[in-house]
Scaffold this active site. Sequence first.
Site, PDB file in Angstrom:
ATOM      1  CD1 TRP A  69      -1.968  -2.146   1.915  1.00  0.00           C
ATOM      2  CD2 TRP A  69      -2.845  -1.424   0.309  1.00  0.00           C
ATOM      3  NE1 TRP A  69      -3.109  -2.957   1.441  1.00  0.00           N
ATOM      4  CE2 TRP A  69      -3.503  -2.727   0.397  1.00  0.00           C
ATOM      5  CE3 TRP A  69      -3.340  -0.640  -1.084  1.00  0.00           C
ATOM      6  CZ2 TRP A  69      -4.666  -3.141  -0.394  1.00  0.00           C
ATOM      7  CZ3 TRP A  69      -4.307  -1.010  -1.808  1.00  0.00           C
ATOM      8  CH2 TRP A  69      -5.019  -2.245  -1.485  1.00  0.00           C
TER       9      TRP A  69
ATOM     10  CG  LEU B  98       2.803   8.100   9.711  1.00  0.00           C
ATOM     11  CD1 LEU B  98       2.929   7.033  10.651  1.00  0.00           C
ATOM     12  CD2 LEU B  98       1.984   7.606   8.119  1.00  0.00           C
TER      13      LEU B  98
ATOM     14  CD  GLU C 169      -1.241   8.173   6.237  1.00  0.00           C
ATOM     15  OE1 GLU C 169      -0.547   7.840   7.134  1.00  0.00           O
ATOM     16  OE2 GLU C 169      -0.928   8.816   5.116  1.00  0.00           O
TER      17      GLU C 169
END
Length: 390
Positions: free
Chosen positions: A168, A245, A369
């Site tokens: 991903w 992040l 996230e």
Amino acid sequence: MTPETPDPTDLLGIDSLLSAEEVALRGRVRAFVDAEIRPSIARWYDTGEFPLDIVAPMAELGLLGMHIEGYGCAGRSAVEYGLAALEVEAGDSGLRTFLSVQGSLAMGAIARHGSEEQKNQWLPRMAAGSVIGCFALTEPGGGSDPASMLTNARRDGGDWVLNGTKRWIGLASIAQVAVVWAQTDDGIRGFLVPTDTPGFRATEIPQKLSMRASIQCDVELTDVRLPAEALLPAARGLRGPFECLNDARYGIAWGAMGAARDSYLAALNYSRKRMQFGKPLAAYQLTQEKLVNMALELTKGTLLALQLGRLHDAGALKPHQISVGKLNNVREALAIAREARAILGGNGITLDHSPLRHANNLESVRTYEGTDEVHTLILGQHLTGIPAFR
């Protein structure tokens, strides 16, 4: 909207809380989305195509790494970055994801943790859109638990040798540089990997039902040999990727409200025109209740995002507050998109209308996230002082 015409997306006059410069930037990005994204997004989504041609005009607007100071970046405020994310995601979550991966994750990692040489080598070209970056953290067996990553980097003389797999990874197949996180004898470290390095392989993940106008990949690292200067010197442990992040999660809190706004407006406009039993859908109490609830959550979520932005610009934003924004705003945006699709009835399942596309995309935004569960536990630990992750 004229003073006589109320803005159906702003019940509380939120615009009065923005500066003239913030409003102007928002207007420029909104005009860009209207001209360059809306006319083609249904086709891009249908064919599963990321429009590479969109990168250069985004760079010209100063949207790539726009919150970074220097190195050819725009140096805009956190609120301005948030407003831009909202407007781009009103076009499509996949294109806002590009801004996030390029700016908050890849460029953010270099800006935060790189040497001056690394910053000068990569950031100006990334801000100009001539170099695309990706951020390789997630693995096939470890998404929410990056500490369990199996990708490793070992010293071999003066070099580093990386082996492992990532999954991903946005933009990996079109990127020129990858920020790769790996286990070392000194804990988790970050590396800058030119994607033409022997042993680096990125394969696009096919048959997605979400984020179709975006690119996500599997990445294989097989004896990828890097010089010592490929190491990001200031990134040690999970704090390195987590700081990046958090920037991405902050942008999501804003962006999700763009998808919500676009879905709500699609339903509102449709309900005014669609006639059923001799009057428009908007004339029915059940429809008005749905629209009111959507407008309430849109207003609250936008205020939440703005407060996060003001805290960010003041240097006072805390990680748990970012979790509040990511958890709440994506959850409510998804509910708005689904309700909007319901108002559209059968017509809502086609790409003539945006809500179901937004809802499908938001299923990914909800997951990446940090899932709902992860952000719930972050907030649970903040409230109770007890970590419940294990």
